[in-house]
Design a protein around this motif. Structure first.
Motif, PDB file in Angstrom:
ATOM      1  N   LEU A   1      -9.072   0.098  -7.706  1.00 36.00           N
ATOM      2  CA  LEU A   1      -8.780   1.557  -7.116  1.00 36.00           C
ATOM      3  C   LEU A   1      -7.344   2.024  -7.999  1.00 36.00           C
ATOM      4  N   ASN A   2      -7.581   3.217  -8.485  1.00 41.20           N
ATOM      5  CA  ASN A   2      -6.364   3.419  -9.545  1.00 41.20           C
ATOM      6  C   ASN A   2      -5.594   4.122  -8.570  1.00 41.20           C
ATOM      7  N   LYS A   3      -4.182   4.117  -9.020  1.00 43.56           N
ATOM      8  CA  LYS A   3      -3.079   4.811  -8.150  1.00 43.56           C
ATOM      9  C   LYS A   3      -2.689   4.305  -6.804  1.00 43.56           C
ATOM     10  N   VAL A   4      -3.259   2.617  -6.618  1.00 39.74           N
ATOM     11  CA  VAL A   4      -2.874   2.094  -5.484  1.00 39.74           C
ATOM     12  C   VAL A   4      -1.728   0.898  -6.086  1.00 39.74           C
ATOM     13  N   ASN A   5      -0.647   0.944  -5.158  1.00 34.05           N
ATOM     14  CA  ASN A   5       0.071  -0.227  -5.307  1.00 34.05           C
ATOM     15  C   ASN A   5       0.309  -0.939  -4.215  1.00 34.05           C
ATOM     16  N   ILE A   6       0.384  -2.383  -4.164  1.00 37.39           N
ATOM     17  CA  ILE A   6       0.546  -3.259  -3.109  1.00 37.39           C
ATOM     18  C   ILE A   6       1.774  -3.923  -3.290  1.00 37.39           C
ATOM     19  N   ILE A   7       2.753  -3.780  -2.155  1.00 40.33           N
ATOM     20  CA  ILE A   7       3.857  -3.964  -2.065  1.00 40.33           C
ATOM     21  C   ILE A   7       4.010  -5.201  -0.928  1.00 40.33           C
ATOM     22  N   LYS A   8       4.449  -6.256  -1.102  1.00 42.39           N
ATOM     23  CA  LYS A   8       4.563  -7.529  -0.249  1.00 42.39           C
ATOM     24  C   LYS A   8       5.964  -7.323   0.401  1.00 42.39           C
ATOM     25  N   CYS A   9       6.089  -6.521   1.282  1.00 42.97           N
ATOM     26  CA  CYS A   9       7.248  -6.333   2.030  1.00 42.97           C
ATOM     27  C   CYS A   9       7.139  -5.976   3.633  1.00 42.97           C
ATOM     28  N   GLY A  10       5.998  -6.484   4.184  1.00 42.39           N
ATOM     29  CA  GLY A  10       5.597  -6.210   5.526  1.00 42.39           C
ATOM     30  C   GLY A  10       6.848  -6.710   6.525  1.00 42.39           C
ATOM     31  N   GLY A  11       7.083  -5.986   7.394  1.00 43.59           N
ATOM     32  CA  GLY A  11       8.171  -6.625   8.405  1.00 43.59           C
ATOM     33  C   GLY A  11       7.559  -6.819   9.834  1.00 43.59           C
ATOM     34  N   LYS A  12       8.477  -7.189  10.745  1.00 45.61           N
ATOM     35  CA  LYS A  12       7.958  -7.440  11.937  1.00 45.61           C
ATOM     36  C   LYS A  12       7.325  -6.536  12.788  1.00 45.61           C
ATOM     37  N   ARG A  13       7.949  -5.475  12.552  1.00 46.71           N
ATOM     38  CA  ARG A  13       7.521  -4.016  13.290  1.00 46.71           C
ATOM     39  C   ARG A  13       7.153  -2.966  12.241  1.00 46.71           C
ATOM     40  N   ARG A  14       6.316  -2.039  12.695  1.00 51.69           N
ATOM     41  CA  ARG A  14       5.963  -1.064  12.002  1.00 51.69           C
ATOM     42  C   ARG A  14       7.263  -0.312  11.237  1.00 51.69           C
ATOM     43  N   ILE A  15       8.322  -0.069  12.003  1.00 57.22           N
ATOM     44  CA  ILE A  15       9.297   0.589  11.379  1.00 57.22           C
ATOM     45  C   ILE A  15      10.047  -0.279  10.375  1.00 57.22           C
ATOM     46  N   ASP A  16       9.930  -1.405  10.615  1.00 57.73           N
ATOM     47  CA  ASP A  16      10.610  -2.281   9.529  1.00 57.73           C
ATOM     48  C   ASP A  16       9.889  -2.346   8.099  1.00 57.73           C
ATOM     49  N   THR A  17       8.387  -2.355   8.312  1.00 53.65           N
ATOM     50  CA  THR A  17       7.536  -2.317   7.262  1.00 53.65           C
ATOM     51  C   THR A  17       7.840  -0.985   6.381  1.00 53.65           C
ATOM     52  N   VAL A  18       7.906   0.068   7.167  1.00 50.54           N
ATOM     53  CA  VAL A  18       8.029   1.257   6.344  1.00 50.54           C
ATOM     54  C   VAL A  18       9.317   1.533   5.888  1.00 50.54           C
ATOM     55  N   TYR A  19      10.296   1.073   6.480  1.00 50.62           N
ATOM     56  CA  TYR A  19      11.720   1.087   6.042  1.00 50.62           C
ATOM     57  C   TYR A  19      11.834   0.235   4.734  1.00 50.62           C
TER      58      TYR A  19
END
Length: 229
Positions: A72-90
């Protein structure tokens, strides 16, 4: 100069409610019509050419996403998932290099049912708002509060069921999430909640019932049957 629009798809959750089995794979990796839900979702986001990149946020030990999103073009996978959704997005926002007035779109990994027309309308309206906005559908059912017995009925006027995408300026969202995390706020369940906490009022844009979040085991078959996957 036009501001960039970048999407974030938090995909580090497990989704216990959507499984009937222990040790099952996360729900975003289960298949609808032979294709993993996450790939459906990301592919649909890419249909609007104004979105420059889709950043899929996963945990460090995730062993599914790279294969599922291969080619898939223009897709980046970033391994920084957090405990909560807010942590993941931040965590993701702190790793993405954007100007403060660029736009961030956040969309649930397990909401593949939105249409390109819905996405286009949503972006069109948010681009002209000083804060940004959210998709939502009005509450039509009677709402009651209680546990074993009804305590009281809640007036449903001006009540909305909140969906994603949600779209905000990069600088504003980064500030809002930072304050929410620093103050350990328990009620920040979406990005709009953080924006509201610092005194802003996101635009409400009417969404669609097809854009429901896959939550329960029966939702997989419902999504496939009703919405043409």
């Amino acid at each position: 100069m036009n501001n960039s629009i970048v999407a974030i798809v938090p995909a580090s959750g497990i989704g216990h409610r959507a499984s009937n089995e222990q040790n099952d794979i996360p729900k975003q990796y289960k298949k609808i019509a032979g294709i993993p839900i996450l790939r459906h979702t990301v592919t649909k986001l890419l249909l609007d050419s104004r979105i420059s990149h889709v950043n899929v946020i996963i945990k460090q030990d995730d062993c599914f996403a790279e294969q599922i999103l291969d080619n898939l073009n223009k897709v980046n996978i970033i391994k920084c998932g957090g405990k909560r959704r807010i942590d993941t997005v931040y965590n993701a926002i702190n790793l993405i290099n954007l100007n403060k007035n660029d736009w961030i779109i956040i969309h649930d990994a397990v909401r593949p049912g939105f249409s390109i027309n819905c996405l286009t309308k949503f972006i069109d309206q948010c681009l002209y708002d000083k804060v940004g906005g959210i998709l939502a559908i009005p509450v039509i059912d009677t709402i009651k509060k209680g546990s074993i017995r009804v305590h009281h009925t809640i007036n449903r006027d001006d009540l909305w069921l909140i969906q994603t995408p949600q779209m905000f300026r990069f600088g504003l969202l980064k500030k809002a999430l930072s304050i929410a995390i620093q103050n350990n706020l328990p009620d920040i369940t979406d990005e709009a909640s953080a924006i509201e906490y610092i005194g802003h009022n996101p635009l409400i844009i009417k969404g669609s019932i097809s854009n429901f979040k896959i939550t329960w085991p029966e939702d997989f078959a419902l999504m496939e049957k009703l919405y043409g996957f």
